[in-house]
Design an enzyme around this catalytic site. Sequence first.
Site, PDB file in Angstrom:
ATOM      1  CD  GLU A  94      51.920 -48.605 -67.389  1.00  0.00           C
ATOM      2  OE1 GLU A  94      50.881 -48.835 -66.778  1.00  0.00           O
ATOM      3  OE2 GLU A  94      53.019 -48.386 -66.829  1.00  0.00           O
TER       4      GLU A  94
ATOM      5  CB  CYS B 148      57.133 -48.226 -65.481  1.00  0.00           C
ATOM      6  SG  CYS B 148      55.700 -47.327 -64.921  1.00  0.00           S
TER       7      CYS B 148
ATOM      8  CG  HIS C 132      60.227 -45.851 -62.857  1.00  0.00           C
ATOM      9  ND1 HIS C 132      59.795 -45.343 -64.060  1.00  0.00           N
ATOM     10  CD2 HIS C 132      59.115 -45.934 -62.071  1.00  0.00           C
ATOM     11  CE1 HIS C 132      58.493 -45.147 -64.008  1.00  0.00           C
ATOM     12  NE2 HIS C 132      58.052 -45.497 -62.824  1.00  0.00           N
TER      13      HIS C 132
HETATM   14  N1  CAA Z   1      55.031 -28.090 -49.263  1.00  0.00           N
HETATM   15  C1  CAA Z   1      56.075 -28.921 -49.483  1.00  0.00           C
HETATM   16  N2  CAA Z   1      55.943 -30.276 -49.486  1.00  0.00           N
HETATM   17  C2  CAA Z   1      54.718 -30.775 -49.274  1.00  0.00           C
HETATM   18  C3  CAA Z   1      53.601 -29.962 -49.011  1.00  0.00           C
HETATM   19  C4  CAA Z   1      53.788 -28.557 -49.017  1.00  0.00           C
HETATM   20  N3  CAA Z   1      52.777 -27.718 -48.811  1.00  0.00           N
HETATM   21  N4  CAA Z   1      52.536 -30.779 -48.856  1.00  0.00           N
HETATM   22  C5  CAA Z   1      52.967 -32.052 -48.970  1.00  0.00           C
HETATM   23  N5  CAA Z   1      54.283 -32.052 -49.238  1.00  0.00           N
HETATM   24  C6  CAA Z   1      55.146 -33.197 -49.465  1.00  0.00           C
HETATM   25  C7  CAA Z   1      54.838 -34.384 -48.554  1.00  0.00           C
HETATM   26  O1  CAA Z   1      55.533 -34.294 -47.334  1.00  0.00           O
HETATM   27  C8  CAA Z   1      55.310 -35.544 -49.429  1.00  0.00           C
HETATM   28  O2  CAA Z   1      56.705 -35.650 -49.366  1.00  0.00           O
HETATM   29  P1  CAA Z   1      57.380 -36.977 -48.676  1.00  0.00           P
HETATM   30  O3  CAA Z   1      56.806 -38.156 -49.385  1.00  0.00           O
HETATM   31  O4  CAA Z   1      58.834 -36.779 -48.931  1.00  0.00           O
HETATM   32  O5  CAA Z   1      56.975 -36.918 -47.258  1.00  0.00           O
HETATM   33  C9  CAA Z   1      54.984 -35.077 -50.844  1.00  0.00           C
HETATM   34  O6  CAA Z   1      54.853 -33.667 -50.791  1.00  0.00           O
HETATM   35  C10 CAA Z   1      53.684 -35.663 -51.366  1.00  0.00           C
HETATM   36  O7  CAA Z   1      52.702 -35.365 -50.430  1.00  0.00           O
HETATM   37  P2  CAA Z   1      51.610 -36.457 -50.046  1.00  0.00           P
HETATM   38  O8  CAA Z   1      52.269 -37.743 -49.709  1.00  0.00           O
HETATM   39  O9  CAA Z   1      50.668 -35.893 -49.057  1.00  0.00           O
HETATM   40  O10 CAA Z   1      50.899 -36.540 -51.470  1.00  0.00           O
HETATM   41  P3  CAA Z   1      49.649 -37.350 -51.928  1.00  0.00           P
HETATM   42  O11 CAA Z   1      49.360 -38.490 -51.029  1.00  0.00           O
HETATM   43  O12 CAA Z   1      48.574 -36.369 -52.139  1.00  0.00           O
HETATM   44  O13 CAA Z   1      50.147 -37.949 -53.337  1.00  0.00           O
HETATM   45  C11 CAA Z   1      51.465 -39.606 -54.446  1.00  0.00           C
HETATM   46  C12 CAA Z   1      51.485 -38.332 -53.620  1.00  0.00           C
HETATM   47  C13 CAA Z   1      51.049 -40.763 -53.574  1.00  0.00           C
HETATM   48  C14 CAA Z   1      52.879 -39.847 -54.989  1.00  0.00           C
HETATM   49  C15 CAA Z   1      50.472 -39.433 -55.626  1.00  0.00           C
HETATM   50  O14 CAA Z   1      50.880 -38.385 -56.444  1.00  0.00           O
HETATM   51  C16 CAA Z   1      50.318 -40.686 -56.452  1.00  0.00           C
HETATM   52  O15 CAA Z   1      49.524 -41.579 -56.134  1.00  0.00           O
HETATM   53  N6  CAA Z   1      51.074 -40.786 -57.587  1.00  0.00           N
HETATM   54  C17 CAA Z   1      50.993 -41.934 -58.509  1.00  0.00           C
HETATM   55  C18 CAA Z   1      51.640 -43.169 -57.947  1.00  0.00           C
HETATM   56  C19 CAA Z   1      53.134 -43.143 -58.065  1.00  0.00           C
HETATM   57  O16 CAA Z   1      53.710 -42.415 -58.832  1.00  0.00           O
HETATM   58  N7  CAA Z   1      53.781 -44.021 -57.278  1.00  0.00           N
HETATM   59  C20 CAA Z   1      55.234 -44.124 -57.301  1.00  0.00           C
HETATM   60  C21 CAA Z   1      55.697 -45.558 -57.094  1.00  0.00           C
HETATM   61  S1  CAA Z   1      54.907 -46.674 -58.249  1.00  0.00           S
HETATM   62  C22 CAA Z   1      55.764 -46.405 -59.708  1.00  0.00           C
HETATM   63  O17 CAA Z   1      56.804 -45.820 -59.731  1.00  0.00           O
HETATM   64  C23 CAA Z   1      55.130 -46.908 -60.991  1.00  0.00           C
HETATM   65  C24 CAA Z   1      54.547 -45.758 -61.717  1.00  0.00           C
HETATM   66  O18 CAA Z   1      55.187 -45.143 -62.544  1.00  0.00           O
HETATM   67  C25 CAA Z   1      53.149 -45.391 -61.422  1.00  0.00           C
END
Ligand code: CAA
Length: 394
Positions: free
Chosen positions: A81, A113, A238
Site C-alpha cells: 500500500e 495490509c 497481522h
Molecule cells: N503503561 C503501560 N501501559 C499503558 C500505559 C502506561 N503508562 N499507558 C497506556 N497503556 C496501555 C493502554 O492501556 C493500552 O493497552 P490496552 O489496549 O491493552 O488497554 C495501550 O497501552 C495503548 O494505549 P492507548 O489505547 O491509550 O493508546 P493510544 O490511543 O494513544 O494509541 C493506538 C494506540 C490506537 C493503537 C495507536 O497507536 C494507533 O492508532 N495505531 C495505528 C492503528 C493500528 O495499528 N490499528 C490496529 C488495527 S488496524 C490494522 O491492523 C491495520 C494496520 O496495520 C494499520
Amino acid sequence: MKPAVLDLGVALPRYALDLCDLASARGVDPAKYASGLGGVAMGVPAPGEDTVTMAASAAASVLDRHPGAAADVGLCIVGTESATDRARPIAIEVHALAGLPAECSVFDVKHACYGATAGLHMAFLWVAANPSRKALVVAADIARYGIGSAAEPTQGAGAVALLLGMADEDEALFAPWPMTGTHAAPVHDFWQPPYLREAVVRGRYSIECYLDSLAGAYAAWLRNGGLVEGSLDRLLFHSPFPGMARKAHARLWELSRGADASGAADDFARRVAPGLAVNAGVGNCYAAAVYLSLAGLVEAEGASLQGLCLGGFSYGSGSCGEFFGGRFGRRAAAGRVGLAEALAAREPIDVAGYERARAECEALEHDGSFREDRTGAGGRFTFLGIRDHVRVYR
Ligand code: CAA
C-alpha cells in the site's frame, strides 16, 4: 507435488529507533510503548531507501540462495500500500532489479495490509497451472503516521519475498492448505487518501474492526473445513504492534474456549510469541507484517517446526481479513532466511536523526531530486531520486 512456499527473503530499512527514546522525546511513559503496545524499536528508512529498494533486496536475497531460480520465475507480484506511482507497479522495478525474465506476469496487489495475502492466492493457483515455473510474491511497505501522533510508535518498514513452486508437502518450507476463511466489511478504520502524506486512522475503532474481522474469518475457516484453532501448533497474526496480536490471540481463545482465560498466557508464549518477537523490533510493515512473523518463526524454531501446523490471520483495513493455514516441511528446518543478518545490519538512530531522515526521504519525492552520487541507503539497491519524472535506482 503441491504449490508451496520454497523459501523466504527479508529486507529491513537501514535504521532502528529505540521506542524508549521516542517515548522520552514525546513526553510519554516508556511503559506505554513497551508493555501497552508491546514495541521495542521501529525501522526507519534512510534517504535512498523506499518500498522498491526493500522489495528488490528481499527478492534478491531469496533468489541468491537458489541459483538459477530467477530464470524460472514467470509471475512477480508485490503486495503493497506504499505505491511509488499510481500506474506503474513496484513489481516492475523488482522485476528489473532482481533480473527476472521477460516472459513474466508482473503487477501489484493493493488492499491495505492484505495485498500480499491476496497475491499469494493468485500465485499458488498460477503455480498449480504452471508447475515447471516459479512465482515470486513480495510483501513490502513503509508504515507512516504523523510526528507526535498516537500512531507514531507503530511505524516501521520492511519487505518479505516468498519464492513459490511445486514441491512435495514434506519438502517445502510451508505448504498451504487450499481452504481459507475470509471476511469483508466496508469500514473506514484506516486509509491513505492520495492528497495526504500520512494515513488517516481511527485507532481504537481500527482495533475493533480487526477483531471483528478475525472472528468473521475464523468462523468462515471452520465452515470451510479448517481445523479448530486449538489443533494448530503455531499462530501468526497481522501485527501492526505486538499488543494487537495479543488481543487477537485473546479473542480467538474466547471464541473457542469461552471466558475462562486460565492457560491463555502460556498458550500465547508457546504458539504466538516465537514469531512475534521480530515485529516488536521492526514495527508495522503493513502487508509484510504477518510474513515477517513467519520469517521470525522459521529463524526462531527451525528444525522443530517440521511437520507442525500453522494458522495465520491477515488483516487489511477497509476491510478484508483471511484466516489461512498449512504445514511446515523439511525446508523450514534450515531455519535460515536472512533475518538475523538483516537485523544485525541495522544501525541505531536517535529521534533527531529519525526526523531528519524522514524529511530527507520526503525531499526526494519530487522531479529533479536525482543525484548520481547519492549514498546513504546502505542496502543493496539505492533510490537515486527522480529525473524527467522517472524514478532512478542503482
Ligand atoms: N503503561 C503501560 N501501559 C499503558 C500505559 C502506561 N503508562 N499507558 C497506556 N497503556 C496501555 C493502554 O492501556 C493500552 O493497552 P490496552 O489496549 O491493552 O488497554 C495501550 O497501552 C495503548 O494505549 P492507548 O489505547 O491509550 O493508546 P493510544 O490511543 O494513544 O494509541 C493506538 C494506540 C490506537 C493503537 C495507536 O497507536 C494507533 O492508532 N495505531 C495505528 C492503528 C493500528 O495499528 N490499528 C490496529 C488495527 S488496524 C490494522 O491492523 C491495520 C494496520 O496495520 C494499520
